[in-house]
Design an enzyme around this catalytic site. Structure first.
Site, PDB file in Angstrom:
ATOM      1  N   GLY A 134      44.089  45.472  35.867  1.00  0.00           N
ATOM      2  CA  GLY A 134      43.670  44.405  35.961  1.00  0.00           C
ATOM      3  C   GLY A 134      43.975  43.389  34.573  1.00  0.00           C
ATOM      4  O   GLY A 134      43.332  43.910  33.678  1.00  0.00           O
TER       5      GLY A 134
ATOM      6  N   ARG B 289      49.784  47.529  38.164  1.00  0.00           N
ATOM      7  CA  ARG B 289      49.170  48.796  38.241  1.00  0.00           C
ATOM      8  C   ARG B 289      50.461  50.006  38.453  1.00  0.00           C
ATOM      9  O   ARG B 289      50.808  49.794  39.930  1.00  0.00           O
ATOM     10  CB  ARG B 289      48.038  48.786  39.265  1.00  0.00           C
ATOM     11  CG  ARG B 289      46.846  48.066  38.871  1.00  0.00           C
ATOM     12  CD  ARG B 289      45.776  48.167  39.737  1.00  0.00           C
ATOM     13  NE  ARG B 289      44.851  47.053  39.998  1.00  0.00           N
ATOM     14  CZ  ARG B 289      43.992  46.995  39.006  1.00  0.00           C
ATOM     15  NH1 ARG B 289      43.528  47.803  37.990  1.00  0.00           N
ATOM     16  NH2 ARG B 289      43.201  45.868  39.360  1.00  0.00           N
TER      17      ARG B 289
ATOM     18  N   ASP C 225      40.799  52.588  31.325  1.00  0.00           N
ATOM     19  CA  ASP C 225      40.831  54.097  31.059  1.00  0.00           C
ATOM     20  C   ASP C 225      42.015  54.586  31.558  1.00  0.00           C
ATOM     21  O   ASP C 225      42.601  55.640  30.956  1.00  0.00           O
ATOM     22  CB  ASP C 225      39.354  54.500  31.197  1.00  0.00           C
ATOM     23  CG  ASP C 225      39.197  54.353  32.970  1.00  0.00           C
ATOM     24  OD1 ASP C 225      39.479  53.346  33.346  1.00  0.00           O
ATOM     25  OD2 ASP C 225      39.210  55.424  33.733  1.00  0.00           O
TER      26      ASP C 225
ATOM     27  N   ASP D 230      35.380  44.923  33.523  1.00  0.00           N
ATOM     28  CA  ASP D 230      34.496  45.561  34.043  1.00  0.00           C
ATOM     29  C   ASP D 230      33.514  46.504  33.065  1.00  0.00           C
ATOM     30  O   ASP D 230      32.508  46.726  33.383  1.00  0.00           O
ATOM     31  CB  ASP D 230      34.925  46.737  35.069  1.00  0.00           C
ATOM     32  CG  ASP D 230      35.510  46.245  36.235  1.00  0.00           C
ATOM     33  OD1 ASP D 230      35.236  45.039  36.742  1.00  0.00           O
ATOM     34  OD2 ASP D 230      36.235  46.808  37.029  1.00  0.00           O
TER      35      ASP D 230
ATOM     36  N   THR E 209      39.353  45.107  29.852  1.00  0.00           N
ATOM     37  CA  THR E 209      38.922  44.962  31.355  1.00  0.00           C
ATOM     38  C   THR E 209      37.564  44.257  31.539  1.00  0.00           C
ATOM     39  O   THR E 209      36.769  44.335  30.739  1.00  0.00           O
ATOM     40  CB  THR E 209      38.805  46.410  31.755  1.00  0.00           C
ATOM     41  OG1 THR E 209      37.962  46.236  33.260  1.00  0.00           O
ATOM     42  CG2 THR E 209      37.831  47.584  31.130  1.00  0.00           C
TER      43      THR E 209
ATOM     44  N   ASP F  20      33.868  49.166  31.773  1.00  0.00           N
ATOM     45  CA  ASP F  20      33.610  50.312  32.514  1.00  0.00           C
ATOM     46  C   ASP F  20      34.278  51.584  31.361  1.00  0.00           C
ATOM     47  O   ASP F  20      35.001  52.515  32.000  1.00  0.00           O
ATOM     48  CB  ASP F  20      33.891  50.740  33.751  1.00  0.00           C
ATOM     49  CG  ASP F  20      35.347  50.184  34.081  1.00  0.00           C
ATOM     50  OD1 ASP F  20      36.258  49.721  33.325  1.00  0.00           O
ATOM     51  OD2 ASP F  20      35.696  50.714  35.505  1.00  0.00           O
TER      52      ASP F  20
ATOM     53  N   ARG G 284      34.294  47.548  40.734  1.00  0.00           N
ATOM     54  CA  ARG G 284      34.837  48.593  41.924  1.00  0.00           C
ATOM     55  C   ARG G 284      33.761  49.924  41.388  1.00  0.00           C
ATOM     56  O   ARG G 284      33.212  50.527  42.469  1.00  0.00           O
ATOM     57  CB  ARG G 284      36.136  48.912  41.830  1.00  0.00           C
ATOM     58  CG  ARG G 284      36.511  49.793  42.948  1.00  0.00           C
ATOM     59  CD  ARG G 284      37.983  49.536  43.054  1.00  0.00           C
ATOM     60  NE  ARG G 284      38.818  49.438  42.077  1.00  0.00           N
ATOM     61  CZ  ARG G 284      39.879  48.822  41.857  1.00  0.00           C
ATOM     62  NH1 ARG G 284      40.484  48.443  43.121  1.00  0.00           N
ATOM     63  NH2 ARG G 284      40.648  48.836  40.870  1.00  0.00           N
TER      64      ARG G 284
HETATM   65  O1  F6P Z   1      39.804  44.510  36.630  1.00  0.00           O
HETATM   66  C1  F6P Z   1      38.816  45.242  37.473  1.00  0.00           C
HETATM   67  C2  F6P Z   1      38.732  44.617  38.692  1.00  0.00           C
HETATM   68  O2  F6P Z   1      38.610  43.568  38.492  1.00  0.00           O
HETATM   69  C3  F6P Z   1      37.760  45.454  39.436  1.00  0.00           C
HETATM   70  O3  F6P Z   1      36.391  45.227  39.297  1.00  0.00           O
HETATM   71  C4  F6P Z   1      38.225  45.143  40.919  1.00  0.00           C
HETATM   72  O4  F6P Z   1      37.710  46.265  41.805  1.00  0.00           O
HETATM   73  C5  F6P Z   1      39.709  45.248  40.745  1.00  0.00           C
HETATM   74  O5  F6P Z   1      39.912  44.830  39.523  1.00  0.00           O
HETATM   75  C6  F6P Z   1      40.383  44.315  42.007  1.00  0.00           C
HETATM   76  O6  F6P Z   1      41.726  44.794  41.641  1.00  0.00           O
HETATM   77  P1  F6P Z   1      43.030  43.824  42.181  1.00  0.00           P
HETATM   78  O7  F6P Z   1      43.071  42.548  41.764  1.00  0.00           O
HETATM   79  O8  F6P Z   1      44.171  44.631  42.009  1.00  0.00           O
HETATM   80  O9  F6P Z   1      42.498  43.691  43.592  1.00  0.00           O
END
Ligand code: F6P
Length: 327
Positions: free
Chosen positions: A15, A76, A107, A132, A130, A134, A176
């Site tokens: 992300g 991804r 990670d 998050d 990121t 996390d 998430r």
């Molecule tokens: O980058 C992390 C994040 O923003 C999470 O908090 C979220 O669940 C996810 O990415 C959403 O990913 P995507 O944009 O691929 O749906």
């Protein structure tokens, strides 16, 4: 003897997060300062597999420090997590003579880099990026501060309309697997409850406290929910509350991807610049296969293969603060 790095690649993976461009800029300009050739890899590991790579100069990163997103784009890439994908990625690196790689991501991206370096002896450095926050072992990740501030700005606006109508708002923020955005933005906006993946959601306790507040006519109510909370996110929480607290005029607001965009905050630009510079220093010093984080305002290096999600690190005291301040 460590081999000397002369040509490095930089990519963003997973992300996107505000500040990634500032990190790319720092890697490129520090690399050029030390006489390295620097290559931008498009769309994360996919660009390695597809050989979608271009040579970067100082001007390639002009006027990007203030921009959200990532000029290198991101993805991804499932293929890279298979041995064959990594073999293709290595073939590209070898063909181009790229002998060091900087990966800006989370990670999962770091563990992928750890495998590449282990299998093909490619020096890799990760930069924690990121929204998050996390990743275990770093106090900051690139993008978190901006995302939290975006959430705070949005929740403040929701509070205005919640107050005007005496409504209860269930606000969902990103995260998430981690509740940091929810916790920080929830405390900063005075939320009544903050529901996060790291704690089991006791929905009956939430209901009881809303009923108790209803009795004493406490008007503005906001509940901040991380998208990964165990009860099922804002929609589920709202469905339950509407049933159990029917007098509350309940609304749901899901903030979503606005939290990922926008101009990075000063803090994100700073940590991205420091980390980007440090990534090149690491490659030159032979400090390979680590990711760069920050602990107690000092650079901190963690082996790539040890990259894990920062689970369960939420302070009990912070949760207590939420309860006391919402009374
Ligand atoms: O980058 C992390 C994040 O923003 C999470 O908090 C979220 O669940 C996810 O990415 C959403 O990913 P995507 O944009 O691929 O749906």
């Amino acid at each position: 003897m460590e081999k000397k790095v002369t040509k490095i690649g930089v990519l963003t993976s997973g992300g996107d997060a505000p500040g990634m461009n500032a990190a790319i800029r720092a890697v490129v300009r520090t690399g050029l300062y030390y006489g390295l050739e620097v290559y931008g890899v498009m769309r994360g590991y996919q660009g390695l597999i597809d050989d979608d790579i271009y040579k970067m100069e100082s001007r390639s990163v002009a006027n990007i420090i203030q921009r959200g997103g990532t000029i290198l784009k991101t993805a991804r890439c499932k293929e890279f997590y298979e041995p064959e994908g990594r073999r293709k990625a290595y073939a590209t690196l070898k063909k181009r003579g790229i002998d060091g790689l900087v990966i800006i991501g989370g990670d999962g991206s770091f563990r992928g880099a750890g495998k590449l370096s282990h299998e093909f002896d490619v020096p890799c450095i990760g930069l924690a990026g990121t929204i998050d926050k996390d990743i275990a072992g770093t106090d900051f990740t690139i993008g978190f501060d901006t995302a939290v501030n975006t959430a705070v700005e949005a929740i403040d606006k929701i509070r205005d309309t919640a107050d005007a109508h005496d409504r209860l708002f269930i606000i969902e923020v990103m995260g998430r697997d981690a509740g940091y955005i929810a916790l920080h933005s929830g405390i900063a906006t005075g939320a009544e409850h903050i529901l996060i993946p790291e704690r089991k959601t006791d929905i009956e306790q939430v209901v009881d406290s809303l009923l108790e507040k209803e009795k004493r006519k406490k008007l503005v109510n906001m509940i901040v929910v991380a998208e990964g909370d165990g009860f099922g996110g804002a929609e589920e929480v709202a469905r339950h509350i509407k049933e159990k607290v029917p007098n509350a005029d309940t609304r749901v607001c899901i903030l979503g991807h606005i939290q990922r965009g926008g101009s990075p905050s000063c803090l994100d630009r700073l940590i991205a610049s420091r980390m980007g510079y440090q990534a090149v220093e690491c490659l030159l010093e032979g400090r390979y296969n680590v990711f760069v984080g920050i602990q107690n305002n000092k650079m901190h290096y963690i082996p790539l293969q040890n990259a894990v999600k920062a689970k369960g690190k939420i302070s009990e005291e912070w949760m207590k603060i939420v309860r006391i301040l919402a009374s």
